[in-house]
Design a protein around this motif. Structure first.
Motif, PDB file in Angstrom:
ATOM      1  N   LEU A 176      12.837   7.085   0.061  1.00  0.00           N
ATOM      2  CA  LEU A 176      14.161   6.651   0.495  1.00  0.00           C
ATOM      3  C   LEU A 176      14.054   6.347   1.904  1.00  0.00           C
ATOM      4  N   GLN A 177      13.052   6.916   2.579  1.00  0.00           N
ATOM      5  CA  GLN A 177      12.803   6.578   3.980  1.00  0.00           C
ATOM      6  C   GLN A 177      12.121   5.407   4.272  1.00  0.00           C
ATOM      7  N   TYR A 178      11.181   5.054   3.319  1.00  0.00           N
ATOM      8  CA  TYR A 178      10.743   3.761   3.306  1.00  0.00           C
ATOM      9  C   TYR A 178      11.584   2.768   2.965  1.00  0.00           C
ATOM     10  N   ARG A 218       0.885  -1.305  -0.021  1.00  0.00           N
ATOM     11  CA  ARG A 218      -0.043   0.228  -0.118  1.00  0.00           C
ATOM     12  C   ARG A 218       0.616   1.170   0.128  1.00  0.00           C
ATOM     13  N   PHE A 219       1.827   1.291   0.741  1.00  0.00           N
ATOM     14  CA  PHE A 219       2.813   2.507   0.919  1.00  0.00           C
ATOM     15  C   PHE A 219       3.479   2.811  -0.283  1.00  0.00           C
ATOM     16  N   ASN A 220       4.031   1.590  -1.124  1.00  0.00           N
ATOM     17  CA  ASN A 220       4.642   1.837  -2.378  1.00  0.00           C
ATOM     18  C   ASN A 220       3.514   2.338  -3.339  1.00  0.00           C
ATOM     19  N   LEU A 221       2.411   2.162  -3.307  1.00  0.00           N
ATOM     20  CA  LEU A 221       0.986   2.575  -4.206  1.00  0.00           C
ATOM     21  C   LEU A 221       1.028   3.935  -3.923  1.00  0.00           C
ATOM     22  N   ILE A 222       1.054   4.492  -2.612  1.00  0.00           N
ATOM     23  CA  ILE A 222       0.853   5.716  -2.445  1.00  0.00           C
ATOM     24  C   ILE A 222       2.061   6.724  -2.817  1.00  0.00           C
ATOM     25  N   LEU A 223       3.085   5.950  -2.856  1.00  0.00           N
ATOM     26  CA  LEU A 223       4.269   6.831  -3.397  1.00  0.00           C
ATOM     27  C   LEU A 223       4.238   6.752  -4.876  1.00  0.00           C
ATOM     28  N   GLU A 224       3.742   5.799  -5.452  1.00  0.00           N
ATOM     29  CA  GLU A 224       3.419   5.979  -6.927  1.00  0.00           C
ATOM     30  C   GLU A 224       2.600   7.152  -7.189  1.00  0.00           C
ATOM     31  N   ILE A 225       1.409   7.425  -6.739  1.00  0.00           N
ATOM     32  CA  ILE A 225       0.539   8.192  -6.978  1.00  0.00           C
ATOM     33  C   ILE A 225       1.130   9.745  -6.675  1.00  0.00           C
ATOM     34  N   PHE A 226       1.738  10.001  -5.648  1.00  0.00           N
ATOM     35  CA  PHE A 226       2.604  11.140  -5.489  1.00  0.00           C
ATOM     36  C   PHE A 226       3.439  11.387  -6.519  1.00  0.00           C
ATOM     37  N   ALA A 227       4.256  10.354  -6.820  1.00  0.00           N
ATOM     38  CA  ALA A 227       5.344  10.374  -7.909  1.00  0.00           C
ATOM     39  C   ALA A 227       4.500  10.995  -9.045  1.00  0.00           C
TER      40      ALA A 227
END
Length: 413
Positions: free
Chosen positions: A124-126, A98-107
């Motif tokens: 990077l923090q993740y 889920r957190f990678n998915l959120i990062l994808e959206i933000f990116a």
């Protein structure tokens, strides 16, 4: 559009309604990332160390991937590097959480330099706690393409730490610029009002209605990433209204911290409008309010928070009263509105005005001169002129910031 399968593991005894909401939010996140959800797998059990779900469920997932032609599997729980590796080996496709998915959206939605830095910092923090495992797995099977990270040496962890420091320094510099901009806006007579709240609470619809111009308003998570600011007048006070990125449930603190400079538009405001979706179940409303206040805690000093209860037109009157009473200790003096219909806007505008930084009111007398006429023009820009009388003298009843009144007092006769 890429096809994805969603996977959610539910703890035994966990609340069924909460599980349903988490899964619904994962679906919304997938839609916001422009994925096509072709299937959902759930399992009730305690987490498995190797796969998060049971091995049998992973085998079932692998068959589902092959039959459906899915390009990616998205888990609703945070996965370890080993779990991602093991699941991807079995399913033969990309696996993220889920957190990678959120990062994808933000990116995908980051447009400014600062927003892009925030995305990289969060990534990077993740990644940092997993750095050693990533390198270990890369060496184990010599798979330089694993997780799209490329080939690495043992120095990878140190490289990540150094990059985090560099990005934080750059973001810190941009935050100083924001503070300077805030001071400049105050000097120009603007008060700062920020919209805050969870995704899909109706912030962007409210923003559009208040500033009366078209902005991106979709029924989708994270339609607002880079803050949008517009000016408006409230009872002759000039206000800059900012629509900010929405909060999301179970967002880890490291991600909130990574996007701190985006949220600074909230923390630097004079008034925060905390928008709440009243169509949510009361326990969800309560939880979102608690988390919102936790995010604000110790980050704002003397900033007024106005709780705006939105979508009241979607709730019957008895249920609405019950919900308002249930959250009264978290929202003691709320304003009830419907951002889509405009109901309650008059009360909201009055509430905003009531909480703007205090301006003093004074009676000023100026001699009749060209310099005084220029001063009058300046006062119209910097304050509220309630009345003006031109005679032998120019007499004004004016309301303005203390700095303005101090400056004009030098010319007062």
């Amino acid at each position: 559009m890429k096809k994805v399968i969603l996977v959610q593991r539910n703890d035994p005894g966990a609340d069924h309604g909460a599980n349903e909401r988490k899964l619904a939010e994962l679906k919304e996140l997938a839609r916001a990332a422009h994925y096509s959800v072709v299937g959902v797998l759930t399992q009730t059990r305690y987490p498995d160390r190797k796969y998060q779900v049971g091995r049998g469920k992973v085998d079932e997932l692998a068959v589902f991937v092959e039959v459906s032609g899915a390009d990616k599997v998205i888990f609703n729980h945070q996965l370890s590097t080993t779990q991602i590796y093991n699941i991807s080996e079995t399913c033969k496709c990309e696996v993220i959480d889920r957190f990678n998915l959120i990062l994808e959206i933000f990116a995908s939605r980051a447009t400014t330099r600062r927003a892009k830095l925030q995305v990289e910092l969060a990534r990077l923090q993740y990644e940092l706690p997993k750095a050693r495992s990533i390198v270990s797995l890369l060496k184990k099977d010599e798979r330089p393409g694993f997780m799209g990270l490329g080939g690495y040496e043992d120095s990878y962890e140190q490289d990540v730490k150094k990059r985090i420091v560099r990005i934080r320094n750059e973001i810190h510099s941009s935050c100083k610029s924001s503070e300077s901009l805030r001071s400049f806006r105050h000097e120009r007579g603007f008060s700062l009002v920020a919209l805050a709240g969870y995704t899909n609470a109706g912030k962007s619809t409210l923003f559009q209605s208040l500033v009366k111009e078209g902005t991106e308003v979709e029924d989708m998570l994270f339609t607002t990433l880079s803050p949008t600011t517009r000016s408006l007048s409230i009872n002759q006070r000039r206000v800059l209204l900012t629509d900010t990125v929405g909060f999301i449930e179970d967002l880890p603190h490291w991600m909130v911290d990574a996007f701190r400079s985006t949220l600074d538009e909230i923390f630097l405001a004079d008034v925060i409008l905390l928008v709440v979706d009243m169509s949510d179940p009361v326990d969800v409303i309560r939880q979102k309010l608690v988390v919102s206040h936790d995010i604000f805690w110790k980050r704002i000093e003397g900033v007024e928070i106005v709780t705006v209860l939105n979508k009241v037109d979607m709730v019957d009157s008895d249920d609405l009263k019950r919900k308002v009473d249930a959250i009264s200790y978290l929202a003691p003096h709320p304003v009830l509105i419907s951002a889509s219909s405009g109901d309650g806007f008059e009360a909201l505008v009055d509430k905003i005005y009531e909480n703007l930084p205090h301006w003093d009111r004074s009676r000023i007398a100026l001699d009749m001169s060209e310099e005084s006429l220029s001063m009058v023009s300046w006062l119209y820009d910097e304050g509220i002129v309630h009345s003006i009388d031109y005679g032998e003298q120019i007499v004004l009843d004016i309301e303005a910031r203390e700095e303005v009144l101090q400056k004009v007092s030098k010319f007062n006769i």
